[in-house]
Design a protein around this motif. Structure first.
Motif, mmCIF file in Angstrom:
data_model
loop_
_atom_site.group_PDB
_atom_site.id
_atom_site.type_symbol
_atom_site.label_atom_id
_atom_site.label_comp_id
_atom_site.label_asym_id
_atom_site.label_seq_id
_atom_site.Cartn_x
_atom_site.Cartn_y
_atom_site.Cartn_z
ATOM 1 N N THR A 18 16.587 6.935 -27.103
ATOM 2 C CA THR A 18 17.817 7.517 -27.640
ATOM 3 C C THR A 18 17.548 8.165 -28.999
ATOM 4 O OG1 THR A 18 19.142 5.862 -26.472
ATOM 5 C CG2 THR A 18 20.213 7.010 -28.293
ATOM 6 N N GLN A 19 16.748 7.508 -29.832
ATOM 7 C CA GLN A 19 16.414 8.072 -31.138
ATOM 8 C C GLN A 19 15.650 9.385 -31.002
ATOM 9 O OE1 GLN A 19 14.440 4.691 -32.946
ATOM 10 N NE2 GLN A 19 16.318 4.060 -34.000
ATOM 11 N N ILE A 20 14.743 9.448 -30.046
ATOM 12 C CA ILE A 20 14.005 10.704 -29.812
ATOM 13 C C ILE A 20 14.969 11.810 -29.402
ATOM 14 C CG2 ILE A 20 12.352 11.862 -28.287
ATOM 15 C CD1 ILE A 20 10.734 9.236 -28.282
ATOM 16 N N LEU A 21 15.874 11.488 -28.483
ATOM 17 C CA LEU A 21 16.860 12.479 -28.039
ATOM 18 C C LEU A 21 17.705 12.973 -29.213
ATOM 19 C CD1 LEU A 21 17.949 10.716 -24.739
ATOM 20 C CD2 LEU A 21 16.825 12.950 -24.880
ATOM 21 N N ASP A 22 18.128 12.038 -30.056
ATOM 22 C CA ASP A 22 18.932 12.412 -31.230
ATOM 23 C C ASP A 22 18.136 13.278 -32.209
ATOM 24 O OD1 ASP A 22 21.123 11.024 -30.236
ATOM 25 O OD2 ASP A 22 20.725 9.214 -31.423
ATOM 26 N N GLN A 23 16.882 12.899 -32.465
ATOM 27 C CA GLN A 23 16.037 13.669 -33.385
ATOM 28 C C GLN A 23 15.793 15.085 -32.861
ATOM 29 O OE1 GLN A 23 12.539 11.238 -33.683
ATOM 30 N NE2 GLN A 23 13.458 9.834 -35.179
ATOM 31 N N MET A 24 15.636 15.193 -31.541
ATOM 32 C CA MET A 24 15.375 16.503 -30.949
ATOM 33 C C MET A 24 16.665 17.285 -30.682
ATOM 34 S SD MET A 24 12.290 15.717 -28.262
ATOM 35 C CE MET A 24 12.141 17.457 -27.857
ATOM 36 N N GLU A 25 17.796 16.643 -30.969
ATOM 37 C CA GLU A 25 19.114 17.232 -30.727
ATOM 38 C C GLU A 25 19.294 17.643 -29.269
ATOM 39 O OE1 GLU A 25 19.681 20.270 -33.694
ATOM 40 O OE2 GLU A 25 19.707 18.802 -35.322
ATOM 41 N N LEU A 26 18.826 16.772 -28.379
ATOM 42 C CA LEU A 26 19.020 16.977 -26.948
ATOM 43 C C LEU A 26 20.280 16.216 -26.530
ATOM 44 C CD1 LEU A 26 15.402 16.504 -25.511
ATOM 45 C CD2 LEU A 26 16.749 18.597 -25.481
ATOM 46 N N PRO A 27 21.297 16.928 -26.062
ATOM 47 C CA PRO A 27 22.532 16.240 -25.670
ATOM 48 C C PRO A 27 22.326 15.445 -24.374
ATOM 49 C CG PRO A 27 22.708 18.588 -25.216
ATOM 50 C CD PRO A 27 21.384 18.378 -25.899
ATOM 51 N N TYR A 28 22.768 14.200 -24.391
ATOM 52 C CA TYR A 28 22.595 13.339 -23.220
ATOM 53 C C TYR A 28 23.897 12.629 -22.897
ATOM 54 C CZ TYR A 28 22.114 9.824 -26.886
ATOM 55 O OH TYR A 28 22.338 9.038 -27.984
ATOM 56 N N ARG A 47 11.478 20.417 -22.709
ATOM 57 C CA ARG A 47 11.139 19.275 -21.855
ATOM 58 C C ARG A 47 9.740 18.757 -22.181
ATOM 59 N NH1 ARG A 47 9.162 17.403 -16.997
ATOM 60 N NH2 ARG A 47 10.577 16.188 -15.716
ATOM 61 N N GLN A 48 8.800 19.675 -22.411
ATOM 62 C CA GLN A 48 7.433 19.287 -22.763
ATOM 63 C C GLN A 48 7.396 18.594 -24.122
ATOM 64 O OE1 GLN A 48 4.656 19.390 -20.698
ATOM 65 N NE2 GLN A 48 3.881 18.073 -22.330
ATOM 66 N N GLN A 49 8.177 19.072 -25.071
ATOM 67 C CA GLN A 49 8.258 18.428 -26.383
ATOM 68 C C GLN A 49 8.810 17.007 -26.242
ATOM 69 O OE1 GLN A 49 10.729 21.124 -28.613
ATOM 70 N NE2 GLN A 49 9.024 22.477 -29.161
ATOM 71 N N PHE A 50 9.828 16.857 -25.405
ATOM 72 C CA PHE A 50 10.401 15.539 -25.137
ATOM 73 C C PHE A 50 9.359 14.634 -24.497
ATOM 74 C CE2 PHE A 50 13.212 12.850 -22.276
ATOM 75 C CZ PHE A 50 13.595 11.973 -23.285
ATOM 76 N N SER A 51 8.625 15.175 -23.537
ATOM 77 C CA SER A 51 7.574 14.423 -22.861
ATOM 78 C C SER A 51 6.496 13.977 -23.853
ATOM 79 C CB SER A 51 6.937 15.274 -21.749
ATOM 80 O OG SER A 51 5.882 14.591 -21.139
ATOM 81 N N ASP A 52 6.082 14.874 -24.733
ATOM 82 C CA ASP A 52 5.070 14.545 -25.744
ATOM 83 C C ASP A 52 5.565 13.456 -26.691
ATOM 84 O OD1 ASP A 52 3.452 16.480 -24.589
ATOM 85 O OD2 ASP A 52 3.855 17.998 -26.135
ATOM 86 N N ALA A 53 6.837 13.557 -27.096
ATOM 87 C CA ALA A 53 7.412 12.551 -27.998
ATOM 88 C C ALA A 53 7.476 11.188 -27.300
ATOM 89 C CB ALA A 53 8.799 12.996 -28.455
ATOM 90 N N LEU A 54 7.817 11.182 -26.023
ATOM 91 C CA LEU A 54 7.851 9.928 -25.265
ATOM 92 C C LEU A 54 6.455 9.321 -25.163
ATOM 93 C CD1 LEU A 54 10.291 10.753 -22.322
ATOM 94 C CD2 LEU A 54 10.730 9.274 -24.287
ATOM 95 N N GLU A 55 5.486 10.143 -24.829
ATOM 96 C CA GLU A 55 4.108 9.658 -24.679
ATOM 97 C C GLU A 55 3.565 9.092 -25.989
ATOM 98 O OE1 GLU A 55 1.417 12.341 -22.674
ATOM 99 O OE2 GLU A 55 2.881 12.703 -21.075
ATOM 100 N N ALA A 56 4.000 9.638 -27.100
ATOM 101 C CA ALA A 56 3.533 9.158 -28.406
ATOM 102 C C ALA A 56 3.945 7.712 -28.661
ATOM 103 C CB ALA A 56 4.059 10.062 -29.521
ATOM 104 N N ILE A 61 7.257 10.652 -18.644
ATOM 105 C CA ILE A 61 8.188 11.224 -17.674
ATOM 106 C C ILE A 61 7.533 11.173 -16.297
ATOM 107 C CG2 ILE A 61 9.297 13.360 -16.892
ATOM 108 C CD1 ILE A 61 9.853 14.047 -19.784
ATOM 109 N N ILE A 62 8.312 10.750 -15.310
ATOM 110 C CA ILE A 62 7.803 10.639 -13.937
ATOM 111 C C ILE A 62 8.445 11.742 -13.109
ATOM 112 C CG2 ILE A 62 7.509 9.152 -11.937
ATOM 113 C CD1 ILE A 62 8.249 6.778 -13.778
ATOM 114 N N ASP A 63 7.611 12.638 -12.579
ATOM 115 C CA ASP A 63 8.111 13.733 -11.750
ATOM 116 C C ASP A 63 7.984 13.440 -10.258
ATOM 117 O OD1 ASP A 63 8.941 15.445 -13.854
ATOM 118 O OD2 ASP A 63 6.864 16.043 -14.193
#
Length: 186
Positions: A18-28, A47-56, A61-63
């Motif tokens: 949730t914090q990553i989403l908020d920092q990236m200003e991705l509405p969820y 989406r790739q930026q979100f994926s990179d932030a998650l991996e960090a 992300i599972i496709d």
């Protein structure tokens, strides 16, 4: 837009995503263990930026649809063992079929194929980790722990605990140190 996320096993994981989403200003709309529902579709770059932030921070992300289904089975079991206070009288197969909306035989064979262990073994491993946690907290007796986790007796819990850990619950209680495994590593 739904995004399946691997390794989300607790409420702190939900908070971190949730914090990553908020920092990236991705509405969820919603963030739950194993899943993010975005309000709108996002560009491939975002989406790739979100994926990179998650991996960090240890998520992924599972496709692949089959991997998503396996992650849903794992998340359902983790929720059931570690977070649900209302234990059901359904068998594991009935419970999973109901929650995941797939035939248990299909789930079982897919899980074994992709994870290298059975659903039952995964469930036992999760239960033993919960037993370890409850022993370390030292608030419940073994009888209460057995009842809480649906064991028919303390002896059955103790036998299963020893098979998995090589230790009796009382010996584990005495040593306690560094014997728990993070849920995403089970």
């Amino acid at each position: 837009m739904k995004i399946a996320v691997k390794n989300m096993v607790c409420q702190r994981c939900v908070l971190a995503v949730t914090q990553i989403l908020d920092q990236m200003e991705l509405p969820y709309q919603q963030v739950t263990m194993g899943e993010v529902i975005l309000s709108d579709s996002v560009s491939e770059e975002k989406r790739q930026q979100f994926s990179d932030a998650l991996e960090a921070i240890g998520f992924e992300i599972i496709d692949d649809k089959r991997k998503q289904l396996i992650e849903k089975v794992k998340t359902t079991i983790i929720n059931f063992i570690h977070h649900d206070q209302e234990k059901t009288k359904l068998t594991v197969s009935e419970f999973l079929s109901d929650k995941v909306q797939y035939d248990y035989n299909y789930l079982s064979s897919l899980f074994s194929e992709m994870e290298g262990i059975t659903i039952e073994k995964y469930l036992i491993n999760q239960k033993i980790e919960k037993v370890k946690e409850l022993i370390v907290y030292d608030e419940l007796s073994l009888k209460q722990i057995a009842d809480q986790l649906g064991y028919s007796s303390v002896a059955y819990l103790s036998n299963q605990f020893k098979k998995v850990t090589g230790l009796t619950p009382s010996h584990f209680k005495n040593i306690r140190s560094e014997k728990r495994i993070p849920l995403d590593k089970v």
